[in-house]
Design a protein around this motif. Sequence first.
Motif, PDB file in Angstrom:
ATOM      1  N   UNK A  25       0.843  -1.200   0.000  1.00  0.00           N
ATOM      2  CA  UNK A  25       0.000   0.000   0.000  1.00  0.00           C
ATOM      3  C   UNK A  25       0.876   1.248   0.000  1.00  0.00           C
ATOM      4  N   UNK A  26       1.892   1.249   0.831  1.00  0.00           N
ATOM      5  CA  UNK A  26       2.813   2.395   0.933  1.00  0.00           C
ATOM      6  C   UNK A  26       3.514   2.667  -0.399  1.00  0.00           C
ATOM      7  N   UNK A  27       4.043   1.638  -1.025  1.00  0.00           N
ATOM      8  CA  UNK A  27       4.786   1.802  -2.278  1.00  0.00           C
ATOM      9  C   UNK A  27       3.853   2.183  -3.422  1.00  0.00           C
ATOM     10  N   UNK A  28       2.744   1.455  -3.559  1.00  0.00           N
ATOM     11  CA  UNK A  28       1.833   1.710  -4.667  1.00  0.00           C
ATOM     12  C   UNK A  28       1.259   3.129  -4.583  1.00  0.00           C
ATOM     13  N   UNK A  29       1.020   3.593  -3.373  1.00  0.00           N
ATOM     14  CA  UNK A  29       0.485   4.938  -3.196  1.00  0.00           C
ATOM     15  C   UNK A  29       1.546   6.014  -3.434  1.00  0.00           C
ATOM     16  N   UNK A  30       2.793   5.714  -3.110  1.00  0.00           N
ATOM     17  CA  UNK A  30       3.835   6.735  -3.194  1.00  0.00           C
ATOM     18  C   UNK A  30       4.714   6.690  -4.423  1.00  0.00           C
ATOM     19  N   UNK A  31       4.879   5.543  -5.020  1.00  0.00           N
ATOM     20  CA  UNK A  31       5.805   5.367  -6.146  1.00  0.00           C
ATOM     21  C   UNK A  31       5.021   5.232  -7.445  1.00  0.00           C
ATOM     22  N   UNK A  32       4.721   6.352  -8.077  1.00  0.00           N
ATOM     23  CA  UNK A  32       3.909   6.318  -9.297  1.00  0.00           C
ATOM     24  C   UNK A  32       4.615   6.940 -10.498  1.00  0.00           C
ATOM     25  N   UNK A  33       5.666   7.706 -10.260  1.00  0.00           N
ATOM     26  CA  UNK A  33       6.305   8.469 -11.325  1.00  0.00           C
ATOM     27  C   UNK A  33       6.933   7.642 -12.428  1.00  0.00           C
ATOM     28  N   UNK A  34       7.263   6.405 -12.157  1.00  0.00           N
ATOM     29  CA  UNK A  34       7.930   5.560 -13.149  1.00  0.00           C
ATOM     30  C   UNK A  34       6.957   4.733 -13.990  1.00  0.00           C
ATOM     31  N   UNK A  35       5.668   4.776 -13.672  1.00  0.00           N
ATOM     32  CA  UNK A  35       4.688   3.985 -14.419  1.00  0.00           C
ATOM     33  C   UNK A  35       4.553   4.573 -15.821  1.00  0.00           C
ATOM     34  N   UNK A  36       4.746   3.742 -16.845  1.00  0.00           N
ATOM     35  CA  UNK A  36       4.667   4.250 -18.225  1.00  0.00           C
ATOM     36  C   UNK A  36       3.237   4.662 -18.580  1.00  0.00           C
ATOM     37  N   UNK A  37       3.090   5.536 -19.538  1.00  0.00           N
ATOM     38  CA  UNK A  37       1.740   5.918 -19.970  1.00  0.00           C
ATOM     39  C   UNK A  37       1.055   4.737 -20.670  1.00  0.00           C
ATOM     40  N   UNK A  38      -0.252   4.679 -20.528  1.00  0.00           N
ATOM     41  CA  UNK A  38      -1.020   3.644 -21.215  1.00  0.00           C
ATOM     42  C   UNK A  38      -1.244   4.132 -22.645  1.00  0.00           C
ATOM     43  N   UNK A  39      -0.703   3.381 -23.601  1.00  0.00           N
ATOM     44  CA  UNK A  39      -0.757   3.796 -25.007  1.00  0.00           C
ATOM     45  C   UNK A  39      -1.495   2.792 -25.880  1.00  0.00           C
ATOM     46  N   UNK A  40      -2.273   1.921 -25.271  1.00  0.00           N
ATOM     47  CA  UNK A  40      -2.970   0.885 -26.026  1.00  0.00           C
ATOM     48  C   UNK A  40      -4.398   0.752 -25.527  1.00  0.00           C
ATOM     49  N   UNK A  41      -5.243   0.166 -26.329  1.00  0.00           N
ATOM     50  CA  UNK A  41      -6.624  -0.111 -25.925  1.00  0.00           C
ATOM     51  C   UNK A  41      -6.807  -1.552 -25.467  1.00  0.00           C
ATOM     52  N   UNK A  42      -5.712  -2.291 -25.362  1.00  0.00           N
ATOM     53  CA  UNK A  42      -5.787  -3.687 -24.931  1.00  0.00           C
ATOM     54  C   UNK A  42      -6.363  -3.758 -23.528  1.00  0.00           C
ATOM     55  N   UNK A  43      -6.982  -4.891 -23.203  1.00  0.00           N
ATOM     56  CA  UNK A  43      -7.596  -5.025 -21.883  1.00  0.00           C
ATOM     57  C   UNK A  43      -6.562  -4.916 -20.769  1.00  0.00           C
ATOM     58  N   UNK A  44      -5.365  -5.440 -20.969  1.00  0.00           N
ATOM     59  CA  UNK A  44      -4.293  -5.280 -19.980  1.00  0.00           C
ATOM     60  C   UNK A  44      -3.123  -4.587 -20.677  1.00  0.00           C
ATOM     61  N   UNK A  45      -2.925  -3.304 -20.411  1.00  0.00           N
ATOM     62  CA  UNK A  45      -1.884  -2.567 -21.124  1.00  0.00           C
ATOM     63  C   UNK A  45      -0.458  -2.967 -20.727  1.00  0.00           C
ATOM     64  N   UNK A  46      -0.310  -3.612 -19.574  1.00  0.00           N
ATOM     65  CA  UNK A  46       1.022  -3.983 -19.102  1.00  0.00           C
ATOM     66  C   UNK A  46       1.083  -5.476 -18.816  1.00  0.00           C
TER      67      UNK A  46
END
Length: 192
Positions: A159-180
């Motif tokens: 919870x701590x990491x997911x809430x605080x570490x977001x800057x490195x998540x790539x942009x979603x550039x696809x319409x696929x059901x699971x972009x990653x």
Amino acid sequence: MDSRKPPEFTLELSADRSNVKDVIFFHRYFTPLTPATHDVLDTTLPYVSEDDIESLIETRTTAFVRSLDTASSTTPHTSPSHYSSSKSAIPSPSRGILAIKFLERKRRKGWFIAKADEETVWETWLLDVTLTSARSEPEAARNRRVMERSLQEAAMRVVEVVDGEKGHIPPITTNESNPFPYQIVIHPRGGG
């Protein structure tokens, strides 16, 4: 091309054979889903109820336990089935690492030829799992308390990491059901 190493986050967990699959939870799952929970020991966790994820987790954790059993059978005194002749000897728990890797799919461009997509890791979670076993009821109760505590600490860390570490998540550039896409990789370490 970005040469920075993607972030790695480590969770230390204790589990017995029946609970190994329950210590893997998907917290970077970006598709719409129906909220669900899963009770593990005395802790209720959010749960992704998707057949493909459940199947992958089941397959990988079964292989993980087998790899630990194989590693401990080749190393004396690391498994409950390998005791020394001394009655005071206590077996070492088996340990290994499950790595959950989240990937970004990038289109590779060529001059005239379409090239295959390239998948690069953008985040890795290392689950350092100690596989426990018990020879008595008091030992089983102690192991359960250790498993509960490690699971609660891991859930809070997520919870701590997911809430605080977001800057490195790539942009979603696809319409696929699971972009990653994601992978679960096994790294056994043996006992000790």
